[in-house]
Design an enzyme around this catalytic site. Structure first.
Site, PDB file in Angstrom:
ATOM      1  N   HIS A 182       0.830  -1.203   0.000  1.00 34.67           N
ATOM      2  CA  HIS A 182       0.000   0.000   0.000  1.00 34.67           C
ATOM      3  C   HIS A 182       0.866   1.256   0.000  1.00 34.67           C
ATOM      4  CE1 HIS A 182      -3.326  -2.579   1.938  1.00 34.67           C
ATOM      5  NE2 HIS A 182      -3.787  -2.204   0.751  1.00 34.67           N
ATOM      6  N   CYS A 276      -2.312   1.776   9.451  1.00 38.98           N
ATOM      7  CA  CYS A 276      -3.077   0.655   8.905  1.00 38.98           C
ATOM      8  C   CYS A 276      -4.173   0.176   9.848  1.00 38.98           C
ATOM      9  CB  CYS A 276      -2.139  -0.518   8.603  1.00 38.98           C
ATOM     10  SG  CYS A 276      -1.009  -0.241   7.235  1.00 38.98           S
TER      11      CYS A 276
END
Length: 286
Positions: A182, A276
């Protein structure tokens, strides 16, 4: 795409660094590495995750958030979702809209339904993205500019849908090396002027663009592996970071940041850290 518009409660996010008031988390009660989905998990596959230790770390983090005045909403952890702790990926808030993401990885598909059920029970309106795939770890908010990482988890079809839904925003796609999973594993905005980044993940054109907009704080390869970029700002220059990332923390402190160090060493074995593990619902505009 479905809009839920029951009795509304405040939802707002205009950046990654305004004061955080409300956030969604999920305890890692069933955290484990099953199907390897990133380079970090590959490294720790044999060792795997000590879920009891991960739970202790997560509860310490949750308590610290609450001690700093952040309202924490906890999702129900289910055994069939070993990556459920990473709530950032299943949604993201831009302006007054909370988006429910469309998960790309089969092992994570279905987590969105748990989120939607909780949002409905809390009477929090949301918009369900259903075209293409997009995960919140690839979405970084900076006022009227939204940076979207083009990865194995986020594709052009989803970005096009986002552009249609958010016509007043500038949405900039950022290519990066997909092995880092990501965008927030290699880039994270700390303030209107400053951002953390790992240069090896980007091509020269992208680095030039980022350098033209931010004072970039470079993260080493060693501290990228321990997710030095994946800090969480709660506003007023307060930032959660791992103690092991000494160089990152030193650079942040030198720039006037209050670095709140919490051990997350078990949780990061699955490839995600503080950012996250948090889905902001309300930032700044309380």
């Amino acid at each position: 795409m479905a809009m839920i518009s029951k009795e509304e409660k405040p939802t707002f996010c205009g950046s990654e660094y305004d004061e955080l008031h409300k956030v969604i988390l999920c305890e890692p009660q069933h955290m484990a590495i099953h199907d390897v989905i990133n380079e970090t998990q590959k490294h720790f596959k044999q060792e795997n995750i000590d879920s009891e230790r991960a739970l202790i770390e997560h509860r310490e983090f949750t308590e610290a958030l609450r001690n700093h005045g952040v309202d924490v909403i906890l999702l129900t952890p289910l055994q069939k979702y070993p990556e459920q702790v990473f709530t950032r990926d299943i949604g993201f808030t831009i302006g007054r809209t909370l988006f429910v993401a469309e998960m790309a990885s089969e092992i994570r598909q279905g987590e969105e339904n748990v989120l939607k059920e909780r949002l409905e029970s809390q009477k929090v309106p949301f918009l369900d993205l259903t075209k293409g795939s997009i995960e919140g770890g690839d979405v970084i908010v900076d006022r009227n500019t939204i940076y979207v990482g083009m990865s194995s988890r986020t594709n052009e079809q989803a970005v096009n849908q986002l552009k249609k839904v958010l016509p007043t925003y500038t949405i900039e796609t950022i290519p990066f090396d997909e092995k880092y999973l990501h965008l927030d594993c290699v880039f994270n905005i700390l303030s209107p002027e400053e951002a953390l980044f790992f240069p090896d993940a980007f091509d020269k054109e992208t680095i030039d663009m980022l350098e033209s907009r931010f004072n970039l704080i470079e993260v080493t390869e060693e501290e990228q592996f321990t997710l030095g970029t994946n800090v969480l700002s709660i506003g007023n220059k307060k930032v959660f970071s791992l103690p092991v990332n000494r160089q990152v923390n030193s650079q942040l402190k030198a720039r006037g940041y209050n670095v709140i160090e919490i051990d997350f060493s078990e949780i990061i074995k699955s490839g995600g850290s503080f950012r996250c593990c948090t889905l902001p619902v309300l930032r700044g505009n309380k």
